[in-house]
Design a protein around this motif. Sequence first.
Motif, short mmCIF file in Angstrom:
data_model
loop_
_atom_site.label_atom_id
_atom_site.label_comp_id
_atom_site.label_asym_id
_atom_site.label_seq_id
_atom_site.Cartn_x
_atom_site.Cartn_y
_atom_site.Cartn_z
N ALA A 133 52.60 -24.03 33.30
CA ALA A 133 51.88 -22.72 33.95
C ALA A 133 51.24 -22.89 35.06
CB ALA A 133 51.14 -22.38 32.72
N GLN A 134 50.47 -24.05 35.22
CA GLN A 134 49.65 -24.31 36.44
C GLN A 134 50.32 -24.43 37.75
OE1 GLN A 134 46.40 -24.35 35.99
NE2 GLN A 134 45.97 -24.65 38.29
N GLN A 135 51.59 -24.86 37.55
CA GLN A 135 52.80 -24.89 38.83
C GLN A 135 52.83 -23.46 39.22
OE1 GLN A 135 55.96 -27.24 37.50
NE2 GLN A 135 55.47 -28.61 39.14
N VAL A 136 52.95 -22.33 38.44
CA VAL A 136 53.37 -20.99 38.92
C VAL A 136 52.16 -20.46 39.32
CG1 VAL A 136 53.97 -18.70 37.79
CG2 VAL A 136 55.08 -20.97 37.14
N LEU A 137 51.06 -20.75 38.66
CA LEU A 137 49.83 -20.33 39.24
C LEU A 137 49.64 -20.67 40.56
CD1 LEU A 137 47.11 -18.66 38.68
CD2 LEU A 137 45.94 -20.72 37.97
N HIS A 153 51.35 -13.04 37.90
CA HIS A 153 51.80 -13.26 36.45
C HIS A 153 50.57 -13.16 35.23
CE1 HIS A 153 55.89 -13.88 37.73
NE2 HIS A 153 55.36 -15.04 38.71
N ARG A 154 49.41 -13.28 36.08
CA ARG A 154 48.13 -12.96 34.97
C ARG A 154 48.17 -14.11 34.16
NH1 ARG A 154 50.57 -8.41 35.67
NH2 ARG A 154 51.48 -8.49 33.45
N LEU A 155 48.22 -15.39 34.88
CA LEU A 155 48.23 -16.54 33.75
C LEU A 155 46.73 -17.03 33.76
CD1 LEU A 155 51.43 -18.14 35.20
CD2 LEU A 155 51.19 -16.78 33.09
N ASP A 156 45.87 -16.64 34.83
CA ASP A 156 44.48 -17.09 34.61
C ASP A 156 43.53 -15.77 34.25
OD1 ASP A 156 42.24 -18.41 35.16
OD2 ASP A 156 42.39 -18.33 37.30
N ASP A 191 40.79 -15.81 33.02
CA ASP A 191 39.36 -15.71 32.94
C ASP A 191 39.03 -16.11 34.52
OD1 ASP A 191 40.09 -18.36 32.87
OD2 ASP A 191 38.75 -18.95 31.09
N GLN A 192 40.22 -16.14 35.28
CA GLN A 192 39.78 -16.44 36.86
C GLN A 192 39.06 -17.88 37.14
OE1 GLN A 192 38.55 -13.03 39.04
NE2 GLN A 192 38.96 -11.83 37.45
N ASP A 193 39.54 -19.18 36.42
CA ASP A 193 38.71 -20.17 36.60
C ASP A 193 39.56 -21.26 37.31
OD1 ASP A 193 40.19 -20.72 34.39
OD2 ASP A 193 38.89 -21.62 33.10
N GLY A 194 40.77 -20.66 37.53
CA GLY A 194 41.72 -21.47 38.16
C GLY A 194 42.49 -22.54 37.60
N VAL A 195 42.47 -21.99 36.31
CA VAL A 195 43.31 -22.81 35.12
C VAL A 195 44.28 -21.89 34.37
CG1 VAL A 195 43.34 -24.57 33.15
CG2 VAL A 195 41.52 -24.62 34.80
N ALA A 196 45.56 -22.34 34.32
CA ALA A 196 46.54 -21.25 33.74
C ALA A 196 46.34 -21.68 32.07
CB ALA A 196 47.70 -21.32 34.64
N CYS A 197 46.74 -20.75 31.50
CA CYS A 197 47.05 -20.71 29.99
C CYS A 197 46.56 -21.90 29.43
CB CYS A 197 48.67 -21.04 30.08
SG CYS A 197 49.71 -19.62 30.66
N GLU A 198 45.43 -21.80 29.16
CA GLU A 198 44.27 -23.01 28.76
C GLU A 198 44.87 -23.41 27.29
OE1 GLU A 198 40.19 -22.67 30.61
OE2 GLU A 198 41.16 -20.77 30.72
N SER A 199 45.38 -22.44 26.64
CA SER A 199 45.55 -22.72 25.05
C SER A 199 46.98 -23.88 25.07
CB SER A 199 45.85 -21.47 24.43
OG SER A 199 46.79 -20.68 24.94
N LEU A 200 47.72 -23.89 26.10
CA LEU A 200 48.67 -24.61 26.07
C LEU A 200 48.42 -26.11 26.12
CD1 LEU A 200 51.38 -22.83 28.44
CD2 LEU A 200 51.38 -22.85 25.97
#
Length: 223
Positions: free
Chosen positions: A196-200, A208-211, A213-222
Motif C-alpha cells: 500500500a505504501q508503494q501506491v501512496l 486512493h485515500r490510503l492515508d 490520517d495524513q501522516d504519510g503512512v498508508a493502510c496502517e492496519s495491514l
Amino acid sequence: MKTLIVGLGLSVVVSVPTLAAQVVSVGDGDTLTVVENGQNITIRLACIDAPESSQPGGIASTNRLKQLVAVGTIVSIETVDRDRYGRTVGVVSKGNLNINLTMVQEGQAVVYHKYLSNCPNSQAYINAQKQARQRSLGFWNITNAVMPWDWRKGVRNNQPTNANGTTRGNSVNNANLPACVNSDCDCSDFLTQSQAQQVLQAYPGDPHRLDRDQDGVACESLP
C-alpha cells in the motif's frame, strides 16, 4: 484584534493590524486585490495554498474565490505577515465567514503547512482539509494531484510529497503496482502495508485515500 502575551512577569498587548477594504480583483485561488483609503493592496491569503492557474483545479479554485468575494465585496483582513514580494498575508473574512478556511473546507485550496505556524486557529484548517480529502472535494478529486508548491517547482507527478510538503521519494514504476491503480485502490487490495505504501508514494495527493490520517503512512492496519 489584540493578543495578550505574558512573559517575565510582564503583560504586553500586541495589536494585530486589521483593515476593512473593498475587493477590486481576484488573481487566483489565494490572491486578491483590495482598495483601502484609495490605495490598492495585494492580499495573499494566509494558511492556505491554492492550485496554480496552469494546473488541474486551478481555474476552479480561482472561480470559487471570485464567487466568495466578488468585485465590490467589503471584506476585513487580519494581517498575519508580509511575504517576500511585499504582499500583505492575511485572513480574509466576509462578515462572519472566514474565506481562507472556506476554501480549504471546499477542497479549493490546501493547507500551507510550511507557514502554518503563523496561522491563527491552525487546527481548524488541518481538520477541514482532512474532511475535504475524505469527501474527495475539489482538488482532492483530481487523479495524481500535485501540491501547488511542487507544481511551482516544475514537479509533474514524478516527485510525490506528503500533505505537509515533505518529499516522499521517487515514484514507483506502475508496472510494479497492483492493477487497482487503474481504477481505485483501497486497503483490502493489499496483502501488506509495504504494498500500500508503494501506491501512496507513486500517487501524490493520495487519490486512493490510503492515508486517511495524513501522516504519510498508508493502510496502517495491514501487517
